[in-house]
Design a protein around this motif. Structure first.
Motif, PDB file in Angstrom:
ATOM      1  N   SER A 205     -34.526  -7.877  81.117  1.00 47.04           N
ATOM      2  CA  SER A 205     -35.934  -7.554  80.869  1.00 47.04           C
ATOM      3  C   SER A 205     -36.654  -8.612  80.053  1.00 47.04           C
ATOM      4  N   LYS A 206     -35.932  -9.408  79.264  1.00 46.43           N
ATOM      5  CA  LYS A 206     -36.593 -10.420  78.459  1.00 46.43           C
ATOM      6  C   LYS A 206     -37.176 -11.533  79.323  1.00 46.43           C
ATOM      7  N   ILE A 287     -38.056   0.294  84.037  1.00 47.92           N
ATOM      8  CA  ILE A 287     -37.770  -0.552  82.879  1.00 47.92           C
ATOM      9  C   ILE A 287     -39.014  -0.727  82.019  1.00 47.92           C
ATOM     10  N   ILE A 288     -40.166  -0.954  82.656  1.00 48.29           N
ATOM     11  CA  ILE A 288     -41.416  -1.087  81.908  1.00 48.29           C
ATOM     12  C   ILE A 288     -41.725   0.209  81.163  1.00 48.29           C
ATOM     13  N   ASN A 290     -39.541   2.423  80.096  1.00 49.25           N
ATOM     14  CA  ASN A 290     -38.605   2.528  78.979  1.00 49.25           C
ATOM     15  C   ASN A 290     -39.037   1.644  77.812  1.00 49.25           C
ATOM     16  N   LYS A 291     -39.546   0.448  78.139  1.00 48.17           N
ATOM     17  CA  LYS A 291     -40.057  -0.432  77.089  1.00 48.17           C
ATOM     18  C   LYS A 291     -41.216   0.231  76.348  1.00 48.17           C
ATOM     19  N   GLU A 294     -40.017   2.893  74.004  1.00 48.03           N
ATOM     20  CA  GLU A 294     -39.461   2.350  72.767  1.00 48.03           C
ATOM     21  C   GLU A 294     -40.568   1.954  71.802  1.00 48.03           C
ATOM     22  N   ILE A 295     -41.613   1.346  72.341  1.00 44.87           N
ATOM     23  CA  ILE A 295     -42.739   0.940  71.481  1.00 44.87           C
ATOM     24  C   ILE A 295     -43.423   2.168  70.891  1.00 44.87           C
TER      25      ILE A 295
END
Length: 356
Positions: A205-206, A287-288, A290-291, A294-295
């Motif tokens: 993801s990075k 994935i986006i 999930n990001k 987290e934020i």
């Protein structure tokens, strides 16, 4: 306010049946003609810009392969069609680049349309409309521009390698189609590497950037275009294998059955990568998401920590005179200590819950 979009104009060319009209983008100023005439003991190859050079080879008891480059030169193709007594509808389909792969059986020849896919030096996938005509002792192939996948066939003809020189025109037709289908495997392999590379990029993801959705969409469009070009050839080869024609010898049907197995395998690979590409966008959005979760979790924790601190600061920020703590000598430091202690206790609680 309604946004006005520029509407695309669609023009329907209502031409009479049999009218030759090239609609492709690959234009050639000359009609490059490659003539290969061979038998078991002889082999002759001629490259010319004159279509008439192929006329004197008809009926010489040898197999003749005439490869034409440049479909925009319709007058030359029409001249060749008159010489070989080709139906006007056949000539129309030869230059019609939008024609899907198909097979048609006529009285004195078999007509096949297919798409040639190949990778050039720029690592981009190129599509080319091709037509093939099988006659009793000749094979005619028509392609849009220079460049094809028949290098191995030419080498086998020139060096008499294998059985191609001892077979008839039907085996030459099989060899050309086999070269097309074998190159499909190369194209699928390159395409599969791109899909797997993008899949790895999404998981890392990075490294996944803002252009990842565009890359996925581009692959999706490419696989759909590839499927439209390859999938119909399955029915073409299946029908060719079942045709009872004097132009195709019985022993050649065994090779055509093997070719049919290959095209089935190619279609299965295309469908597999098609499913993988459709799942890539869902994977990327997950994935986006999930990001973002987290934020939002971090921001929520920060906000939760400051809620009681803000509450305490709000109470002692009111301008009332009868507030005993305001007259206490060390009240300010005591209140800061209480706020700091609340901060530590909440951090320990969040860590114990596994939220940090």
């Amino acid at each position: 306010m309604r946004i006005k979009k520029n509407k695309k104009k669609y023009v329907t060319a209502n031409l009479p049946p049999g009218t030759m009209a090239y609609k492709g983008e690959k234009l050639s100023t000359i009609t490059a003609t490659e003539i290969v005439n061979y038998s078991k003991d002889e082999h002759h190859r001629l490259q010319s810009n004159r279509i008439e050079d192929a006329f004197n080879l008809k009926g010489n008891n040898q197999v003749t392969w005439i490869n034409i480059n440049g479909l925009n030169n319709v007058s030359d193709i029409e001249t060749l069609g008159v010489h070989y007594d080709l139906h006007p509808l056949t000539l129309e389909d030869i230059v019609n680049t939008g024609q899907r792969p198909k097979i048609e059986e006529f009285e004195n020849y078999i007509f096949v349309v297919f798409k040639m896919l190949f990778i050039k030096n720029d690592d981009e996938l190129h599509y080319e409309h091709m037509s093939l005509i099988l006659g009793s002792d000749y094979v005619l192939t028509f392609q849009e521009a220079d460049g094809d996948v028949f290098g191995d066939v030419r080498e086998r003809l020139s060096t008499a390698k294998g059985r191609i020189r001892s077979q008839g025109s039907d085996y030459l037709m099989y060899s050309l189609l086999d070269a097309i289908v074998d190159n499909y495997f190369t194209v699928i392999e390159v395409f599969g590497d791109q899909v797997e590379e993008l899949e790895s990029l999404i998981f890392q993801s990075k490294e996944a950037g803002d252009d990842t959705p565009q890359d996925i969409q581009k692959l999706k469009q490419e696989i759909l275009k590839m499927r439209r070009s390859i999938y119909p050839l399955r029915e073409v080869i299946n029908r060719m294998e079942k045709i009872e024609s004097s132009l195709i010898e019985q022993k050649t049907h065994s090779y055509l059955r093997d070719l049919y197995d290959h095209i089935i395998q190619v279609n299965e690979s295309v469908d597999l990568y098609r499913e993988m590409i459709w799942s890539l966008m869902d994977m990327y959005m997950t994935i986006i998401s999930n990001k973002m979760n987290e934020i939002m979790k971090v921001l929520t924790i920060i906000a939760t920590i400051f809620i009681p601190l803000t509450f305490i600061a709000g109470i002692y920020g009111m301008n009332f005179q009868n507030m005993p703590e305001l007259s206490t000598e060390n009240g300010y430091f005591v209140l800061l200590g209480i706020m700091f202690l609340l901060f530590l206790l909440m951090l320990l609680y969040f860590r114990r819950k596994g939220w940090l």
